[in-house]
Write an enzyme that holds these catalytic residues in place. Structure first.
Site, PDB file in Angstrom:
ATOM      1  N   TRP A 328     -41.619  39.127 -53.841  1.00 43.57           N
ATOM      2  CA  TRP A 328     -40.941  39.762 -54.974  1.00 43.57           C
ATOM      3  C   TRP A 328     -39.566  39.150 -55.183  1.00 43.57           C
ATOM      4  CZ3 TRP A 328     -36.343  42.357 -55.523  1.00 43.57           C
ATOM      5  CH2 TRP A 328     -36.154  43.044 -56.723  1.00 43.57           C
ATOM      6  N   HIS A 329     -38.898  38.801 -54.085  1.00 42.42           N
ATOM      7  CA  HIS A 329     -37.554  38.259 -54.202  1.00 42.42           C
ATOM      8  C   HIS A 329     -37.534  36.845 -54.761  1.00 42.42           C
ATOM      9  CE1 HIS A 329     -36.243  41.688 -51.729  1.00 42.42           C
ATOM     10  NE2 HIS A 329     -35.049  41.442 -52.214  1.00 42.42           N
ATOM     11  N   GLY A 330     -38.602  36.131 -54.665  1.00 38.47           N
ATOM     12  CA  GLY A 330     -38.576  34.785 -55.232  1.00 38.47           C
ATOM     13  C   GLY A 330     -39.792  33.964 -54.866  1.00 38.47           C
ATOM     14  N   PHE A 479     -33.815  37.473 -59.480  1.00 38.49           N
ATOM     15  CA  PHE A 479     -35.065  38.066 -59.022  1.00 38.49           C
ATOM     16  C   PHE A 479     -35.706  38.917 -60.103  1.00 38.49           C
ATOM     17  CE2 PHE A 479     -32.415  37.996 -55.011  1.00 38.49           C
ATOM     18  CZ  PHE A 479     -32.851  36.721 -54.673  1.00 38.49           C
TER      19      PHE A 479
END
Length: 479
Positions: A328-330, A479
Site C-alpha cells: 500500500w505504501h508504494g 502514497f
C-alpha cells in the site's frame, strides 16, 4: 494545495467564513464543502478530479444497488454488486500505482519474452495524489453497507463530501462511513471552544511539520546523497532523524487535518497516539497511522481469522497484513521488505504469549525495564525505516553495510541546523509525555496558568517564524 502553503493560508479562512454564514443550512454547507474539496484537490491537476468522481460515484451507486437488491431478496446479486464495486475501485488504484512495478518484475523474470517490448508495455502516468486514501475509504463504505454496518445514503452531495472532504482527502486519516458520513447528514453548530481547539491542533501540526520534519529532511537528504562516504555515527544519526522526520511530517499533517475539520464542526479520528512511548511493536502499531492499521485489521486481519485460530495462523495473518501494508505504501520492493521486517518483530510477541497492551494506557511511572523496551521498539522501527527511505533494496543493504564497516568516527554535525531541530524534538517529546492523558499536547487544562499557555503559543509561533526548514512536500502524498 499544501497545508504549509500560502494558498492554504488564504483558502481555509475563506471556506471557514462562507461555511458558517450558511450555519442554518447544512445541505448548502455540504455543497460548499464539496466545491471547496474539489478546488483543493484540483489545485494539483484538474484531471485527477475525474478519478475521484468516478471512484465516489461507483461506491455511491454500488451501495444503493446492494440495498435495492437485498430488499428484493437477491442476496447473490448484492454480493456480486459489492464485489464488482470493490474490484473496480482497486483496479483503478492498481493500474496507476502498481502496473509498471509488476510489468518491470515480469520482464526481469522473463527477459527473453518481454524485454524487447518494455517501453511499449509500460504506461507513463502521474500517480494521482491521495488515491490510496480515498480508494480505501470508498471500499470500506461499500463493504460496511453489504455487511449491514451502515445504511447506504441517498444524499449524493453528502456522500461526495464524505469521500472528498479536503482536510483528510490526500493523506488521511482514512475515515469510516459510520463516523464521518453521519456528520454530513445533520446540522453542525459553531462551537467557539471547538474552533479554538482546532487552531491549537493546527499550530501543533505546523510546528511538527515545518520546524521538525522539514529541518530533519535537509540533513537526511544530504546524508543519503552520499551515504557510502559517511561515518557510522553520521549514518546512525541520519536514521534516527528520518524516523523523527516521518513522524513530524505525517502526524503533523494529521494534526492540521483534524484541526481544519474542527474549525468546520467536523470531528475526525486520531491518527497517532504518541507511538514513540510504545513498549513493543504490537503496541506501537496500535498508535501509529491508526486509521490505516485499523482498516487492515477490520477488512483483512479479522476476516482471515485474526488471532483466534492458533499461533501459526495468527502469524500468517500478521505477515499478510504487513505485506499488504508495505505494498500500500508504494510499488517498490523496499516497502515490501519494510512490511515483512515489521511482521518479524511480531514473532516473539506472539510466540511468547505476552498479553496485549492497551494503547490507551500510559502509566504514570515506568520502570527501567519498561523504558528499555520502549527504546528497543524505537530502534527496531528506525531500522525498518532504512528500507522505507532507500530508493531500492541494494541501496538499503549498502546503507547497513556502511554502518557496519565504518568506525563510529566523527559525526557530520551542522550546529546551525541541528541544534534548533534537536531542541524542538526534545520539546515535542516532553509535551507529548506530559500531556499524554489529554486529547493532544496543546489541549492545555484550564488549571494551566494563562501566562504559561500564552508562553507556549508564543514559543511555537516564534519557532515557526525563525526555524522553519526548507519547504518539503508531505511524504505521504506519494502514497
Amino acid at each position: 494545495m499544501l497545508f504549509n502553503s500560502f494558498e492554504y493560508l488564504l483558502f481555509l479562512p475563506i471556506v471557514f467564513t462562507l461555511y458558517w454564514l450558511l450555519k442554518n443550512h447544512y445541505r448548502w454547507q455540504n455543497v460548499l464543502i464539496l466545491i471547496a474539496s474539489y478546488v483543493f484537490y484540483g489545485w494539483w491537476d484538474w484531471k485527477f478530479l475525474l478519478l475521484i468522481a468516478f471512484s465516489t460515484g461507483l461506491s455511491y451507486g454500488g451501495a444503493l444497488l446492494i440495498e435495492h437488491e437485498r430488499e428484493k431478496g437477491k442476496q447473490r446479486a448484492a454480493y456480486w454488486t459489492c464485489t464488482v464495486s470493490i474490484v473496480l475501485n482497486l483496479a483503478v488504484l492498481c493500474v496507476f500505482k502498481y502496473y509498471n512495478f509488476f510489468v518491470d518484475n515480469l520482464i526481469a523474470l522473463f527477459p527473453s519474452l518481454f524485454g524487447a517490448h518494455r517501453s511499449s508495455l509500460l504506461i507513463h502516468v502521474v500517480l494521482p495524489v491521495g488515491i490510496s486514501f480515498y480508494t480505501l475509504q470508498s471500499v470500506a463504505y461499500v463493504i460496511d453497507v453489504y455487511k449491514h454496518k451502515i445504511q447506504a445514503t441517498k444524499d449524493a452531495v453528502a456522500f461526495f463530501s464524505f469521500v472528498s472532504f479536503f482536510p483528510q482527502l490526500v493523506a488521511g486519516p482514512i475515515e469510516r462511513a459510520n463516523n464521518l458520513l453521519p456528520q454530513f447528514l445533520r446540522p453542525r453548530t459553531f462551537d467557539y471552544a471547538v474552533a479554538v481547539d482546532g487552531c491549537r491542533r493546527i499550530l501543533w501540526g505546523l510546528f511538527k511539520k515545518l520546524v521538525i520534519a522539514d529541518n530533519c529532511a535537509v540533513y537526511v537528504n544530504e546524508v543519503w546523497q552520499d551515504f557510502g562516504s559517511q561515518s557510522t555515527g553520521t549514518l546512525l544519526l541520519c536514521a534516527v532523524l528520518f524516523t523523527l522526520q516521518i513522524y513530524g511530517d505525517f502526524s503533523g499533517y494529521s494534526d492540521i487535518a483534524i484541526g481544519s475539520a474542527r474549525l468546520l464542526g467536523v470531528k475526525l479520528m486520531d491518527n497517532f497516539r504518541m507511538p514513540f512511548f510504545s513498549r513493543n511493536m504490537a503496541e506501537f502499531w496500535r498508535r501509529w497511522h491508526i486509521s490505516l492499521n485499523s482498516w487492515f485489521s477490520d477488512y483483512v486481519y479479522i476476516p482471515l481469522g485474526g488471532s483466534r485460530e492458533g499461533k501459526a495462523k495468527h502469524l500468517r495473518n500478521i505477515f499478510i497484513v504487513f505485506l499488504l501494508s508495505g505494498l500500500w505504501h508504494g510499488a517498490n520492493w523496499t516497502f515490501i521488505v519494510w512490511g515483512l521486517f515489521l511482521a518479524l518483530c511480531f514473532v516473539p510477541i506472539i510466540l511468547g504469549g505476552k498479553p496485549k497492551t492497551d494503547w490507551r494506557v500510559l502509566e504514570q511511572r515506568r520502570s527501567l525495564n519498561t523504558w528499555m523496551h520502549t527504546l528497543l521498539t524505537f530502534l527496531l522501527f528506525t531500522i525498518s525505516l532504512i528500507f522505507f527511505r532507500a530508493p531500492d533494496i541494494s541501496a538499503a543493504f549498502e546503507y547497513f553495510l556502511s554502518i557496519g564497516r565504518c568506525s563510529l568516527g566523527e559525526i557530520d554535525y551542522s550546529p546551525h541546523l541541528l541544534n534548533p531541530t534537536l531542541i524542538a524534538i526534545l520539546f515535542m517529546l516532553v509535551m507529548e509525555w506530559t500531556m499524554r492523558f489529554r486529547a493532544h499536547p496543546l489541549d492545555l487544562s484550564e488549571k494551566c496558568p494563562t501566562v504559561l499557555r500564552l508562553a507556549i503559543y508564543y514559543l511555537l509561533i516564534t519557532a515557526l517564524v525563525l526555524f522553519s526548514g526548507q519547504s518539503q512536500t508531505f511524504i505521504y502524498f506519494q502514497f
